[in-house]
Design a protein around this motif. Structure first.
Motif, PDB file in Angstrom:
ATOM      1  N   ASP A   1       4.104 -10.419   4.699  1.00 59.09           N
ATOM      2  CA  ASP A   1       3.600 -11.789   5.473  1.00 59.09           C
ATOM      3  C   ASP A   1       2.371 -12.242   4.877  1.00 59.09           C
ATOM      4  N   LEU A   2       1.368 -10.903   4.325  1.00 58.02           N
ATOM      5  CA  LEU A   2       0.162 -11.305   3.955  1.00 58.02           C
ATOM      6  C   LEU A   2       0.355 -11.975   2.454  1.00 58.02           C
ATOM      7  N   ASP A   3       1.344 -11.479   1.630  1.00 55.65           N
ATOM      8  CA  ASP A   3       1.519 -11.953   0.310  1.00 55.65           C
ATOM      9  C   ASP A   3       2.018 -13.223   0.485  1.00 55.65           C
TER      10      ASP A   3
ATOM     11  N   GLN B   1       2.999  -6.416   5.134  1.00 52.52           N
ATOM     12  CA  GLN B   1       2.310  -6.975   3.689  1.00 52.52           C
ATOM     13  C   GLN B   1       3.026  -8.037   3.193  1.00 52.52           C
TER      14      GLN B   1
ATOM     15  N   LEU C   1       1.244 -15.205   2.904  1.00 55.09           N
ATOM     16  CA  LEU C   1      -0.025 -16.182   3.465  1.00 55.09           C
ATOM     17  C   LEU C   1      -1.033 -16.499   2.335  1.00 55.09           C
ATOM     18  N   PHE C   2      -1.244 -15.533   1.508  1.00 60.08           N
ATOM     19  CA  PHE C   2      -2.291 -15.513   0.470  1.00 60.08           C
ATOM     20  C   PHE C   2      -1.767 -16.094  -0.818  1.00 60.08           C
ATOM     21  N   GLY C   3      -0.480 -16.468  -0.680  1.00 65.79           N
ATOM     22  CA  GLY C   3       0.120 -17.183  -1.874  1.00 65.79           C
ATOM     23  C   GLY C   3       0.220 -16.460  -3.178  1.00 65.79           C
ATOM     24  N   VAL C   4      -0.006 -15.147  -3.078  1.00 65.07           N
ATOM     25  CA  VAL C   4       0.041 -14.120  -4.373  1.00 65.07           C
ATOM     26  C   VAL C   4       1.309 -13.264  -4.237  1.00 65.07           C
ATOM     27  N   LYS C   5       2.291 -13.474  -5.298  1.00 62.04           N
ATOM     28  CA  LYS C   5       3.343 -12.820  -5.218  1.00 62.04           C
ATOM     29  C   LYS C   5       3.548 -11.796  -6.312  1.00 62.04           C
ATOM     30  N   PRO C   6       3.314 -10.494  -5.670  1.00 65.77           N
ATOM     31  CA  PRO C   6       3.142  -9.383  -6.707  1.00 65.77           C
ATOM     32  C   PRO C   6       4.441  -9.204  -7.314  1.00 65.77           C
TER      33      PRO C   6
END
Lengths: 137, 119
Positions: free
Chosen positions: B110-112, B108, B114-119
């Motif tokens: 890596d996905l954060d 997850q 990759l998608f450039g959204v930092k929760p």
């Protein structure tokens, strides 16, 4: 944390009832109003057209139409759509294909509710910052 | 199910051909889903498959107990067949530990990124 401003809306499409229930709970916890649920890719397109939600979550492996094809169809007609994939499929090529299409984020199953809440909130905040999230029906 | 190697028809539940021992299913190395021998992508996770792996697969070595009932060896063995001695040696060797099968596992985080959204 609750989202500031008008309550965002969401549609959940997943062929697993358990996943749909969990996503609904996550989205409601994040401050969303979940308008509808679907269990097939073709329903995703129909439900998006019908509700024009602030955010739609899509599973990838679904009957009739897979989530990536559904996302492509939605984003082709509505480039402003905020699509979040939610799948256990972690094949890089699929994830990169989603990103290429304009999918906003990818939540990996099994979901961690606390992390997923933050993801959907961040996505909608970012979309709002770009003026995309509030789409009227 | 038709054997891709010798064309013999086998029951659909067979994993190896009853006639020549060739693999009838192609197991995904990632999710272990059983695919057809000519499938190019896994039906379980869409991982790219290598159908040649199934078509060129040798018959599975018989379990140790079965080797005791193997009839006397024929005069010569084909290059792709194991002699009872070779088979015995192979069975005595410890099973190698699986190599890191998840070098490409995406998290997850890596996905954060990759998608450039930092929760």
């Amino acid at each position: 944390m609750t989202l500031p401003g008008p309550k965002p809306t969401a549609v959940v499409v997943d062929d697993s009832l358990t996943a749909r229930k969990m996503l609904r709970s996550i989205l409601e916890e994040a401050g969303f109003d979940v308008l509808a649920e679907g269990e097939q890719g073709d329903q995703a397109i129909m439900l998006y057209e019908q509700h024009r939600p602030s955010l739609i979550t899509l599973d990838i492996i679904m009957p009739i139409l897979d989530g990536i094809t559904a996302a492509a169809a939605i984003l082709r007609r509505h480039p402003e759509a905020v699509v979040v994939m939610c799948s256990s499929m972690s094949a890089r090529e699929k994830i990169l294909a989603c990103r290429e299409l304009g999918v906003k984020h990818f939540i990996l199953k099994p979901m961690v509710p606390e992390a997923a809440v933050k993801v959907v909130q961040s996505v909608i905040e970012q979309a709002r910052a770009h003026g995309k999230a509030e789409v009227s029906p | 199910m038709k054997c891709p190697s010798c064309q013999t028809r086998n029951r659909p539940d067979r994993r190896f051909c009853g006639q020549c021992g060739a693999a009838l299913v192609l197991e995904c190395s990632r999710c272990n889903f059983s695919n057809g021998p000519s499938d190019r992508f896994c039906g379980g996770c869409a991982e790219a498959l290598d159908p040649s792996a199934a078509q060129s697969a040798s018959p599975r070595p018989a379990p140790a107990a079965a080797t005791a009932r193997v009839p006397p060896p024929p005069q010569s063995y084909g290059s792709d067949m194991l002699s009872p001695q070779e088979l015995g040696e192979l069975l005595r060797k410890p099973t190698p530990a699986p190599t890191s099968s998840l070098p490409n596992r995406v998290t997850q985080e890596d996905l954060d990124r990759l998608f450039g959204v930092k929760p």
